[in-house]
Scaffold this motif. Structure first.
Motif, PDB file in Angstrom:
ATOM      1  N   PRO A 107       0.664   8.446  -2.064  1.00 25.89           N
ATOM      2  CA  PRO A 107       0.214   8.923  -3.129  1.00 25.89           C
ATOM      3  C   PRO A 107       1.570  10.070  -2.569  1.00 25.89           C
ATOM      4  O   PRO A 107       1.815  10.246  -4.115  1.00 25.89           O
ATOM      5  CB  PRO A 107      -0.471   8.879  -3.766  1.00 25.89           C
ATOM      6  CG  PRO A 107      -1.540   8.838  -2.517  1.00 25.89           C
ATOM      7  CD  PRO A 107      -0.772   8.187  -1.897  1.00 25.89           C
ATOM      8  N   ASP A 110      -3.491   6.883   2.486  1.00 23.67           N
ATOM      9  CA  ASP A 110      -3.654   6.168   1.679  1.00 23.67           C
ATOM     10  C   ASP A 110      -4.348   6.652   0.354  1.00 23.67           C
ATOM     11  O   ASP A 110      -3.666   6.337  -1.091  1.00 23.67           O
ATOM     12  CB  ASP A 110      -5.612   5.566   1.633  1.00 23.67           C
ATOM     13  CG  ASP A 110      -5.275   3.817   1.070  1.00 23.67           C
ATOM     14  OD1 ASP A 110      -3.932   3.379   0.968  1.00 23.67           O
ATOM     15  OD2 ASP A 110      -6.065   2.804   1.733  1.00 23.67           O
ATOM     16  N   GLU A 113      -5.719  -0.675  -4.027  1.00 19.05           N
ATOM     17  CA  GLU A 113      -4.236   0.848  -3.737  1.00 19.05           C
ATOM     18  C   GLU A 113      -4.702   1.764  -2.836  1.00 19.05           C
ATOM     19  O   GLU A 113      -4.590   2.143  -2.427  1.00 19.05           O
ATOM     20  CB  GLU A 113      -4.814   2.595  -4.668  1.00 19.05           C
ATOM     21  CG  GLU A 113      -4.647   2.105  -6.799  1.00 19.05           C
ATOM     22  CD  GLU A 113      -3.608   1.718  -6.761  1.00 19.05           C
ATOM     23  OE1 GLU A 113      -2.642   2.083  -6.315  1.00 19.05           O
ATOM     24  OE2 GLU A 113      -3.143   1.281  -8.137  1.00 19.05           O
ATOM     25  N   THR A 114      -6.234   1.308  -2.134  1.00 17.65           N
ATOM     26  CA  THR A 114      -6.754   2.322  -0.735  1.00 17.65           C
ATOM     27  C   THR A 114      -7.388   1.481  -0.019  1.00 17.65           C
ATOM     28  O   THR A 114      -8.690   0.907   0.249  1.00 17.65           O
ATOM     29  CB  THR A 114      -7.724   3.708  -1.223  1.00 17.65           C
ATOM     30  OG1 THR A 114      -8.556   2.791  -1.921  1.00 17.65           O
ATOM     31  CG2 THR A 114      -6.700   4.459  -2.081  1.00 17.65           C
ATOM     32  N   VAL A 158       1.064  -1.694   0.061  1.00 14.25           N
ATOM     33  CA  VAL A 158       0.185  -0.216   0.183  1.00 14.25           C
ATOM     34  C   VAL A 158       1.000   1.954  -0.231  1.00 14.25           C
ATOM     35  O   VAL A 158       1.799   1.816   1.184  1.00 14.25           O
ATOM     36  CB  VAL A 158      -0.742   0.135   1.192  1.00 14.25           C
ATOM     37  CG1 VAL A 158      -2.039   0.964   1.017  1.00 14.25           C
ATOM     38  CG2 VAL A 158      -1.409  -1.233   1.283  1.00 14.25           C
ATOM     39  N   ILE A 159       0.135   2.360  -1.057  1.00 16.26           N
ATOM     40  CA  ILE A 159       1.694   2.845  -1.201  1.00 16.26           C
ATOM     41  C   ILE A 159       0.655   4.162  -1.141  1.00 16.26           C
ATOM     42  O   ILE A 159      -0.266   5.021  -1.134  1.00 16.26           O
ATOM     43  CB  ILE A 159       1.813   3.420  -2.549  1.00 16.26           C
ATOM     44  CG1 ILE A 159       2.186   2.134  -3.353  1.00 16.26           C
ATOM     45  CG2 ILE A 159       2.930   4.307  -2.764  1.00 16.26           C
ATOM     46  CD1 ILE A 159       4.125   1.752  -3.204  1.00 16.26           C
TER      47      ILE A 159
END
Ligand code: NAP
Ligand code: MG
Length: 499
Positions: A43, A109, A197-198, A40-41
């Motif tokens: 942004p 997130d 992604e979230t 999980v990045i």
């Protein structure tokens, strides 16, 4: 661009992301059966925040079995409506008590500004309170039939069964909540698959659901790539309903797959919404509305006013003033309280947006302002400047395809008839905006737009009581309000011979 001062990450949020995150299936916290994980990045910084389980088809099966069992044999569907309502109210209270942590997780997130996340968490509290009210108010009818004999004919509204909610990354927590509150209120069991992604705030929400004490299997959360596990949900014969928010392309695939078992679907899909500025509009208000309509959430909104139609006699000046207005927007990390526009949530999406800006210019559009955002802290994340494209027409690809970023295509028009025709000349039908001080024109144009939502002299307002959804390829069904109750219930008709 200078470097910014960030507010400190909420301590509970720090703790949450420091512990191993799992999926919530049948009331238990579990790893994926394969043991695989996904990153999980953040942004705003491109740093890895944590990992979540990378569920696959076998995990889907466990989640469906759990939700199925909870529906078919669990205490949930026989629970009194006021007891179900009480659980939803307790969940609303717990969200409120943990609001700051949830808001921090959502910002971490998605990158969105922290005040926006706080606002969103408050709407999640509203969702559960509103639908808790519905739990005791869903009724059937007695119907005066004309058939021979002495007949009592009545209907019941019954839950559908197992409802799977699949969410997009541009509003993860609020979407998960919209896919839980209404179905739970009327006695369904649920599985949520957040966007890969979230997933963070959704997983935290599951902890609160556990704390409230919903029976096991009533709510399940499974993480994993939609491209791998999506089909398993949509073709599974244990699933009764798919409620999806995401792209039209994936929505189409879901509808096709759902045909194999005639699943019910609610689809909240893409948009290319027209925002129409008439020359009699309150000019300053129209500038603000036009800007908010496309740039809020950095343009990552399904209903974004991405096609801006401006009456020809004010077009040049309006575009110039709108460009000037974009200077008010400070781009940055969502944890900087002065940030108005956060990053694009994913690297892939930033790339897509920049490609569309290039394409527009190849198609003959004029780049008035915008493009890649670089310098200082912006280099750390996925930022794009608010972008205005002028000298556009409705046939360009950038006017027809959803860009899903802070990019507006400005198109001139002369007459009411012409603008209605252009506004409706699109495969989408989600939102529409009108700025005018002429009340007759406002209503006429609002009625003529083939869209599920229209805003006049404002843009993008939403409320739990107010139905939301799309015409045409923007979707099927509605979320929010009484409409969502219909989406998550079956009507049963019963005939009793009283002789
Ligand atoms: P997306 O690619 O369609 O993904 C949405 C969700 O579907 C994600 O959870 C994704 O999982 C999952 N998914 C991917 N492939 C799937 C498959 N074959 N079967 C089932 N599920 C699958 O959309 P996005 O890029 O995340 O979101 C942006 C889009 O959502 C835009 O088009 C936007 O307009 C739309 N949107 C619509 C609304 C509305 O209410 N109308 C609201 C917000 C956004 P992974 O994350 O694992 O890939
Ligand atoms: Mg992320």
């Amino acid at each position: 661009m200078t470097n910014s001062t960030l507010i400190k990450l909420n301590e509970k949020a720090v703790k949450f992301v420091s512990l191993p995150l799992k999926m919530f299936i049948n009331g238990e916290w579990v790893e994926s059966l394969s043991g695989e994980k996904m990153n999980v990045i953040d942004p705003s910084t491109k740093e890895i925040i944590t990992q979540v389980p990378k569920g696959d088809i076998s995990d889907v099966d466990l989640a469906v079995k759990a939700a199925r069992k909870a529906f078919d044999r669990g205490p949930w569907t026989t629970m009194k409506p006021n007891d179900r309502a009480l659980l939803l109210l307790r969940l609303a209270d717990l969200i409120e008590q943990n609001a700051e942590e949830l808001a921090h997780l959502e910002t971490l997130d998605t990158g969105r500004p922290i005040n926006f996340s706080r606002f969103v968490v408050a709407t999640c509290v509203d969702q559960f309170r509103y639908y808790a009210g519905w739990a005791t108010k869903v009724t059937g009818e007695t119907i005066p039939v004309s058939t021979p004999g002495n007949i009592l004919n009545y209907t019941r509204r019954e839950p559908l069964g197992v409802c799977v909610g699949i969410t997009a990354w541009n509003g993860p927590l609020s979407m998960a909540v919209m896919k839980l509150a209404a179905p739970l209120a009327v006695g369904n069991t649920c599985i949520i698959k957040p966007a890969s992604e979230t997933p963070l705030a959704t997983i935290r929400l599951a902890e609160l659901i556990e704390e409230v004490g919903f029976p096991e299997g009533v709510v399940n959360i499974i993480t994993g790539p939609g491209s791998v596990i999506g089909d398993a949900f949509t073709t599974h014969d244990g699933v009764d309903k798919i409620s999806f928010t995401g792209s039209t392309e994936v929505g189409r695939n879901i509808m096709r797959n759902s045909a194999s078992t005639i699943k019910k679907v609610t689809l909240e899909l893409g948009g290319k919404s027209a925002h129409i500025i008439f020359d009699d509009a309150d000019y300053q208000q129209a500038i603000q509305n036009a800007a908010n309509a496309i740039f809020m959430n950095s343009g990552q909104a399904c209903f974004a006013g991405s096609r801006l139609f401006v009456q020809k006699n004010i077009y040049d000046q309006f575009v110039k003033d709108l460009a000037e207005y974009t200077k008010n927007y400070k781009l940055g990390n969502g944890f900087d309280p002065s940030t108005v526009l956060g990053p694009i949530t994913t690297a892939a999406q930033k790339k897509t947006i920049l490609e569309y800006i290039d394409l527009a210019q190849k198609e003959g559009a004029e780049l008035v302002v915008g493009g890649d955002a670089t310098g200082g802290d912006l280099d750390k994340g996925f930022f794009v400047q608010p972008t205005i494209l002028a000298a556009c027409n409705n046939n360009m690809r950038v006017a027809r395809e959803e860009i899903f970023g802070p990019v507006v295509v400005a198109i001139p028009f002369e007459t009411v008839e012409e603008v209605i025709e252009m506004a409706n000349d699109t495969e989408y039908g989600l939102g529409g905006g009108i700025c005018t001080t002429d009340v007759k024109k406002a209503h006429k144009v609002a009625h003529a737009l083939r869209t599920g939502n229209v805003w006049v002299n404002t843009y993008g307002l939403m409320d739990v009581a107010s139905p939301f959804g799309g015409y045409k390829q923007s979707g099927i069904g509605r979320e929010n309000g009484a409409a969502a109750i219909e989406m998550f219930t079956e009507v049963k008709n019963i005939w009793i011979n009283l002789d």
